[in-house]
Motif scaffolding. Structure first.
Motif, PDB file in Angstrom:
ATOM      1  N   ASN A  68     -53.464  66.071 -51.730  1.00  0.00           N
ATOM      2  CA  ASN A  68     -54.770  65.490 -51.432  1.00  0.00           C
ATOM      3  C   ASN A  68     -54.753  64.877 -50.025  1.00  0.00           C
ATOM      4  O   ASN A  68     -53.794  64.225 -49.632  1.00  0.00           O
ATOM      5  CB  ASN A  68     -55.062  64.422 -52.498  1.00  0.00           C
ATOM      6  CG  ASN A  68     -56.461  63.910 -52.457  1.00  0.00           C
ATOM      7  OD1 ASN A  68     -57.138  64.010 -51.443  1.00  0.00           O
ATOM      8  ND2 ASN A  68     -56.890  63.351 -53.562  1.00  0.00           N
ATOM      9  N   LYS A  69     -55.818  65.082 -49.275  1.00  0.00           N
ATOM     10  CA  LYS A  69     -55.931  64.503 -47.926  1.00  0.00           C
ATOM     11  C   LYS A  69     -55.843  62.980 -47.989  1.00  0.00           C
ATOM     12  O   LYS A  69     -55.324  62.337 -47.072  1.00  0.00           O
ATOM     13  CB  LYS A  69     -57.236  64.934 -47.274  1.00  0.00           C
ATOM     14  CG  LYS A  69     -57.398  64.385 -45.862  1.00  0.00           C
ATOM     15  CD  LYS A  69     -58.529  65.042 -45.131  1.00  0.00           C
ATOM     16  CE  LYS A  69     -58.871  64.461 -43.800  1.00  0.00           C
ATOM     17  NZ  LYS A  69     -57.985  63.639 -43.112  1.00  0.00           N
ATOM     18  N   ALA A  70     -56.313  62.405 -49.077  1.00  0.00           N
ATOM     19  CA  ALA A  70     -56.280  60.948 -49.230  1.00  0.00           C
ATOM     20  C   ALA A  70     -54.853  60.425 -49.188  1.00  0.00           C
ATOM     21  O   ALA A  70     -54.610  59.326 -48.682  1.00  0.00           O
ATOM     22  CB  ALA A  70     -56.959  60.548 -50.531  1.00  0.00           C
ATOM     23  N   ALA A  71     -53.906  61.185 -49.690  1.00  0.00           N
ATOM     24  CA  ALA A  71     -52.507  60.746 -49.673  1.00  0.00           C
ATOM     25  C   ALA A  71     -52.003  60.593 -48.241  1.00  0.00           C
ATOM     26  O   ALA A  71     -51.244  59.678 -47.928  1.00  0.00           O
ATOM     27  CB  ALA A  71     -51.640  61.733 -50.443  1.00  0.00           C
ATOM     28  N   LYS A  72     -52.447  61.493 -47.380  1.00  0.00           N
ATOM     29  CA  LYS A  72     -52.016  61.442 -45.975  1.00  0.00           C
ATOM     30  C   LYS A  72     -52.675  60.273 -45.227  1.00  0.00           C
ATOM     31  O   LYS A  72     -52.097  59.716 -44.314  1.00  0.00           O
ATOM     32  CB  LYS A  72     -52.348  62.760 -45.294  1.00  0.00           C
ATOM     33  CG  LYS A  72     -51.552  63.941 -45.832  1.00  0.00           C
ATOM     34  CD  LYS A  72     -52.054  65.234 -45.239  1.00  0.00           C
ATOM     35  CE  LYS A  72     -51.344  66.448 -45.786  1.00  0.00           C
ATOM     36  NZ  LYS A  72     -51.591  66.728 -47.182  1.00  0.00           N
ATOM     37  N   ASP A  73     -53.890  59.928 -45.625  1.00  0.00           N
ATOM     38  CA  ASP A  73     -54.638  58.877 -44.937  1.00  0.00           C
ATOM     39  C   ASP A  73     -54.529  57.510 -45.609  1.00  0.00           C
ATOM     40  O   ASP A  73     -55.149  56.553 -45.156  1.00  0.00           O
ATOM     41  CB  ASP A  73     -56.122  59.260 -44.867  1.00  0.00           C
ATOM     42  CG  ASP A  73     -56.361  60.485 -44.005  1.00  0.00           C
ATOM     43  OD1 ASP A  73     -55.496  60.804 -43.167  1.00  0.00           O
ATOM     44  OD2 ASP A  73     -57.415  61.117 -44.166  1.00  0.00           O
ATOM     45  N   LEU A  74     -53.756  57.430 -46.676  1.00  0.00           N
ATOM     46  CA  LEU A  74     -53.712  56.206 -47.481  1.00  0.00           C
ATOM     47  C   LEU A  74     -53.247  54.990 -46.675  1.00  0.00           C
ATOM     48  O   LEU A  74     -53.888  53.934 -46.724  1.00  0.00           O
ATOM     49  CB  LEU A  74     -52.808  56.405 -48.702  1.00  0.00           C
ATOM     50  CG  LEU A  74     -52.753  55.243 -49.679  1.00  0.00           C
ATOM     51  CD1 LEU A  74     -54.131  54.967 -50.267  1.00  0.00           C
ATOM     52  CD2 LEU A  74     -51.755  55.527 -50.783  1.00  0.00           C
ATOM     53  N   ALA A  75     -52.174  55.124 -45.936  1.00  0.00           N
ATOM     54  CA  ALA A  75     -51.649  53.981 -45.175  1.00  0.00           C
ATOM     55  C   ALA A  75     -52.683  53.476 -44.180  1.00  0.00           C
ATOM     56  O   ALA A  75     -52.948  52.273 -44.096  1.00  0.00           O
ATOM     57  CB  ALA A  75     -50.367  54.381 -44.455  1.00  0.00           C
ATOM     58  N   GLU A  76     -53.294  54.399 -43.463  1.00  0.00           N
ATOM     59  CA  GLU A  76     -54.303  54.017 -42.482  1.00  0.00           C
ATOM     60  C   GLU A  76     -55.523  53.384 -43.158  1.00  0.00           C
ATOM     61  O   GLU A  76     -56.098  52.422 -42.650  1.00  0.00           O
ATOM     62  CB  GLU A  76     -54.728  55.243 -41.680  1.00  0.00           C
ATOM     63  CG  GLU A  76     -55.626  54.906 -40.527  1.00  0.00           C
ATOM     64  CD  GLU A  76     -55.987  56.135 -39.704  1.00  0.00           C
ATOM     65  OE1 GLU A  76     -57.046  56.085 -39.063  1.00  0.00           O
ATOM     66  OE2 GLU A  76     -55.225  57.110 -39.704  1.00  0.00           O
ATOM     67  N   ALA A  77     -55.902  53.903 -44.325  1.00  0.00           N
ATOM     68  CA  ALA A  77     -57.065  53.366 -45.046  1.00  0.00           C
ATOM     69  C   ALA A  77     -56.808  51.939 -45.532  1.00  0.00           C
ATOM     70  O   ALA A  77     -57.678  51.067 -45.399  1.00  0.00           O
ATOM     71  CB  ALA A  77     -57.415  54.269 -46.225  1.00  0.00           C
ATOM     72  N   ILE A  78     -55.628  51.675 -46.059  1.00  0.00           N
ATOM     73  CA  ILE A  78     -55.308  50.322 -46.555  1.00  0.00           C
ATOM     74  C   ILE A  78     -55.228  49.341 -45.389  1.00  0.00           C
ATOM     75  O   ILE A  78     -55.823  48.256 -45.425  1.00  0.00           O
ATOM     76  CB  ILE A  78     -54.000  50.339 -47.377  1.00  0.00           C
ATOM     77  CG1 ILE A  78     -54.238  51.066 -48.706  1.00  0.00           C
ATOM     78  CG2 ILE A  78     -53.497  48.920 -47.614  1.00  0.00           C
ATOM     79  CD1 ILE A  78     -52.998  51.278 -49.545  1.00  0.00           C
ATOM     80  N   ARG A  79     -54.523  49.717 -44.337  1.00  0.00           N
ATOM     81  CA  ARG A  79     -54.427  48.821 -43.176  1.00  0.00           C
ATOM     82  C   ARG A  79     -55.795  48.617 -42.529  1.00  0.00           C
ATOM     83  O   ARG A  79     -56.135  47.510 -42.117  1.00  0.00           O
ATOM     84  CB  ARG A  79     -53.419  49.372 -42.161  1.00  0.00           C
ATOM     85  CG  ARG A  79     -51.976  49.168 -42.587  1.00  0.00           C
ATOM     86  CD  ARG A  79     -51.022  49.444 -41.446  1.00  0.00           C
ATOM     87  NE  ARG A  79     -51.124  50.804 -40.944  1.00  0.00           N
ATOM     88  CZ  ARG A  79     -50.374  51.826 -41.362  1.00  0.00           C
ATOM     89  NH1 ARG A  79     -49.457  51.629 -42.287  1.00  0.00           N
ATOM     90  NH2 ARG A  79     -50.530  53.022 -40.844  1.00  0.00           N
ATOM     91  N   GLY A  80     -56.589  49.669 -42.468  1.00  0.00           N
ATOM     92  CA  GLY A  80     -57.933  49.563 -41.900  1.00  0.00           C
ATOM     93  C   GLY A  80     -58.824  48.633 -42.693  1.00  0.00           C
ATOM     94  O   GLY A  80     -59.604  47.861 -42.124  1.00  0.00           O
TER      95      GLY A  80
END
Length: 182
Positions: A68-80
């Motif tokens: 899932n693309k969300a897995a790749k963007d998870l760190a950035e999403a949480i920090r953001g």
């Protein structure tokens, strides 16, 4: 969702990455709000961690979610998300101080007016009534300054502490760790 903490690590286990984010938020994934429950868990554990160590957040999820693309963007999403919350809390703190300054300006003017009125009103009446009028105006003047003093002495601390905690969370290292699906 399960959360564990050791030293400066917060571990979450979810069945889907989407569980971490608010389902009604129409924003793109990286800009979505965290689910209230997920935020409360992360913030609750972060409060208990030592402040001199950086925070690590480890999210465990099924291996199938790894594609899932969300897995790749998870760190950035949480920090953001936490970075955005820092900005919001800083605005709240700025607004509180603005209200405090205005309240203090009004309070000082009322205090000065009450001192002047107490002095003249006390001179117009004789005896104990004079003392009562003077004291009443003096009390009114100091009570008018209660709220600004409360703002500058006490109200800003919790907001600043929460902002600083969110700042630490916005710079946390976020790791994703898949586990085999059952």
């Amino acid at each position: 969702m399960t959360i564990e903490s050791t030293d400066h690590v917060i571990e979450l286990r979810v069945d889907e990455i989407a569980q971490l984010f608010h389902t009604l938020d129409p924003s793109p994934f990286r800009e979505r709000d965290l689910d209230r429950e997920a935020e409360e868990f992360i913030v609750g554990w972060a409060r208990e961690l030592r402040t001199d160590l950086p925070i690590r957040i480890i999210v465990h999820f099924p291996e199938i979610e790894l594609q899932n693309k969300a897995a790749k963007d998870l760190a950035e999403a949480i920090r953001g998300y936490f970075s955005h919350r820092v900005t919001v809390l800083q605005r709240d703190l700025t607004e509180l101080f603005r209200v405090g300054r205005r309240s203090l300006g009004i309070g000082v003017m009322v205090l000065i007016a009450c001192f002047v009125i107490a002095r003249f009103a006390g001179g117009l009446v004789e005896g104990s009534l004079s003392r009562m009028i003077e004291e009443s105006f003096l009390i009114l003047g100091w009570v008018a300054n209660w709220r600004p003093l409360e703002i500058f002495l006490y109200d800003w601390w919790p907001i600043a502490r929460r902002r600083d905690l969110y700042r630490r969370l916005s710079s946390a290292s976020v790791e994703v760790r898949p586990f085999p699906a059952a």
